[in-house]
Design an enzyme around this catalytic site. Structure first.
Site, short mmCIF file in Angstrom:
data_model
loop_
_atom_site.label_atom_id
_atom_site.label_comp_id
_atom_site.label_asym_id
_atom_site.label_seq_id
_atom_site.Cartn_x
_atom_site.Cartn_y
_atom_site.Cartn_z
N ARG A 186 0.82 -1.21 0.00
CA ARG A 186 0.00 0.00 0.00
C ARG A 186 0.86 1.27 0.00
O ARG A 186 0.70 2.15 -0.82
CB ARG A 186 -0.87 -0.02 1.25
CG ARG A 186 -2.04 0.87 1.27
CD ARG A 186 -2.79 0.62 2.57
NE ARG A 186 -2.80 -0.81 2.88
CZ ARG A 186 -3.70 -1.65 2.42
NH1 ARG A 186 -4.67 -1.21 1.66
NH2 ARG A 186 -3.63 -2.93 2.71
N THR A 187 1.80 1.33 0.93
CA THR A 187 2.64 2.52 1.06
C THR A 187 3.52 2.70 -0.19
O THR A 187 3.67 3.81 -0.71
CB THR A 187 3.53 2.41 2.32
OG1 THR A 187 2.68 2.23 3.44
CG2 THR A 187 4.37 3.65 2.52
N LYS A 217 22.43 -10.84 0.40
CA LYS A 217 23.83 -11.30 0.34
C LYS A 217 24.65 -10.78 1.50
O LYS A 217 25.85 -11.01 1.56
CB LYS A 217 24.47 -10.83 -0.98
CG LYS A 217 23.80 -11.39 -2.22
CD LYS A 217 24.40 -10.76 -3.48
CE LYS A 217 23.55 -11.09 -4.70
NZ LYS A 217 23.76 -10.11 -5.77
N ARG A 227 11.47 1.85 3.52
CA ARG A 227 10.73 1.15 4.58
C ARG A 227 11.67 0.05 5.05
O ARG A 227 12.28 -0.66 4.25
CB ARG A 227 9.45 0.57 3.99
CG ARG A 227 8.85 -0.64 4.72
CD ARG A 227 8.10 -0.26 5.96
NE ARG A 227 6.94 0.52 5.64
CZ ARG A 227 5.70 0.19 6.03
NH1 ARG A 227 5.48 -0.87 6.76
NH2 ARG A 227 4.70 0.97 5.70
N HIS A 231 6.31 6.70 11.05
CA HIS A 231 5.78 6.60 9.69
C HIS A 231 5.20 7.98 9.38
O HIS A 231 3.99 8.18 9.32
CB HIS A 231 4.70 5.51 9.68
CG HIS A 231 4.24 5.12 8.30
ND1 HIS A 231 4.76 5.66 7.16
CD2 HIS A 231 3.29 4.24 7.90
CE1 HIS A 231 4.15 5.13 6.11
NE2 HIS A 231 3.25 4.27 6.54
#
Lengths: 156, 304
Positions: free
Chosen positions: B51-52, B80, B101, B129
């Site tokens: 969504r974000t 890695k 994020r 956020h």
């Protein structure tokens, strides 16, 4: 004539250097670690569980030939706010002062939050010291913004 | 504003937030503009958040920017064993701004300190956020015509929801009266309440949703997750007490709007969706305008 029996020094005197007195007995090893005295080449003398009029028991550390910067010594205020710093020159006390709680601590403490990025990547920790009510000393992590209280403080 | 990273809502002053909200309003009027066509926006999603990510990518694309990035850590060199610092330093060579994020708290602050290009935090673990907070503020302002002096209720999990914490703290700048409705186990943490007290604002705590409903301007719903309860019986007892049903809204004020950060599970009955008071999908749409405002002002293309 002085009738008081001469007190034997449990930890020998130093000629030049720094004495850190009135450390809570159980915090001596933590103070040694915070000041990196476990890695120094200077002579370090210490005692713990010594009798103290004021606190019952106490610890003391003497470092030969070393003087600390104010910022460096204030790091120990987090674990030993009652500590006294005494600078010795030629067996004489030249300066005596209390440690002061710093506004910020860098590098010495770990963040209590297991999900904080500083516990997963190679990052120098930074905290703001919150000490609004003297008894509730807390660290606020610069990164994750979570609080670490006194009981949970772990030092590198 | 130019080149300024947005990690935490407090990184922006009240004036800057006001400027962003105003600019978002301009983008709502005119969401398709070619103003970022010279720019590359990187979206680094170290954990998935569809969504974000889509909201940011839509915001960037509608302004003509190119978008590069990855959608979860498994498809990047993080797998890695690359450090966050190396990933950021590398990607900053390819982009003009980084939206990230990350599952670890504090990751965005750290990235902003090592990155030569500005960082927008799209969620760092349970910490911050800020673009969600900005779109919540925008939605409140838009539906109520103002931000000052509103009666705002927060419902559900007030203990773990970072969305709630950031929004409560941000609303402390607007003389808000807070109504906190949650099970006892999920009350607002004391450090957030302290912010309210420091500003000498009013707050009321309830365990019943219907009790507070008639007085509210905004009802901010959140999801109660079963795994937050130490005792499953406690969860069973409270789980239905915080479900909003259309009928309950009869007692509400005319201007009330229902907000939710989404995804919704069952805490808002579907029969609420057609009620004019339901605003959660428009709220998500507002996120695009707010992110357009943030991208263009941080890139220095728009002034606030």
């Amino acid at each position: 004539m002085n009738n008081k029996p001469r007190k034997e020094l449990v930890v020998s005197a130093i000629e030049n250097g720094t004495v850190i007195d009135h450390i809570p007995a159980e915090k001596v090893f933590q103070v040694i670690k915070i000041l990196n005295l476990d890695k120094t080449e200077s002579q370090v003398l210490f005692g713990t569980n010594l009798d103290s009029h004021k606190y019952g028991t106490k610890g003391i550390i003497k470092v030969q030939g070393k003087y600390f910067e104010r910022e460096e010594i204030n790091k120990i205020a987090l674990v030993a706010p009652s500590a006294t710093l005494i600078e010795i020159k030629n067996f004489q006390v030249v300066l005596k002062k209390h440690v002061e709680i710093p506004d910020h601590v860098i590098k010495i403490a770990k963040c209590v939050n297991p999900n904080c990025i500083t516990n997963h990547e190679n990052i120098t920790t930074k905290f703001r010291v919150l000490n609004e009510q003297a008894k509730e000393l807390k660290l606020k992590c610069h990164y994750c913004e979570k609080y670490t209280d006194k009981e949970n403080m772990v030092f590198y | 504003m130019k080149d300024k990273s947005l990690v935490s809502i407090n990184d922006f002053s009240l004036e800057e937030r006001t400027g962003i909200l105003k600019l978002a309003g301009e983008f709502e009027q005119n969401p398709r503009q070619d103003i970022l066509k010279e720019y590359v926006v990187a979206t680094l999603f170290f954990e998935p958040s569809t969504r974000t990510r889509l909201s940011f990518e839509s915001a960037a694309s509608r302004l003509g920017a190119k978008v590069i990035g990855f959608t979860d850590a498994a498809s990047s060199s993080v797998k890695k064993g690359e450090s966050l610092k190396d990933t950021i330093l590398t990607v900053s060579n390819y982009s003009d701004i980084i939206v990230m994020r990350h599952p670890k708290e504090g990751s965005a602050r750290f990235a902003s300190e090592v990155s030569p290009v500005p960082i927008i935090n799209a969620g760092d673990g349970s910490n911050q956020h800020p673009t969600q907070t900005m779109l919540d503020l925008y939605s409140i302002q838009k539906t109520q015509g103002k931000l000052n002096g509103l009666e705002i209720a927060f419902v559900g999990d007030l203990k773990y929801g970072r969305t709630v914490h950031s929004l409560v703290i941000a609303l402390c700048d607007y003389n808000t009266t807070f109504h906190l409705i949650s099970p006892l186990e999920l009350k607002l943490p004391s450090y957030v309440k302290q912010h309210i007290k420091d500003r000498k604002l009013e707050y009321h705590q309830y365990t019943e949703l219907e009790e507070a409903l008639p007085k509210m301007d905004i009802l901010y719903m959140t999801r109660i997750q079963k795994e937050r309860f130490s005792d499953p019986i406690e969860y069973e007892k409270v789980k239905n007490a915080y479900i909003l049903k259309n009928k309950m809204l009869e007692s509400a004020r005319e201007n009330l709007k229902v907000l939710h950060p989404l995804p919704r599970v069952n805490e808002i009955n579907e029969d609420v969706d057609s009620n004019l008071k339901a605003y959660y999908f428009q709220q998500a749409q507002n996120g695009v305008y707010v992110r357009q405002a943030l991208l263009s002002s941080i890139l220095g293309v728009k002034q606030i």
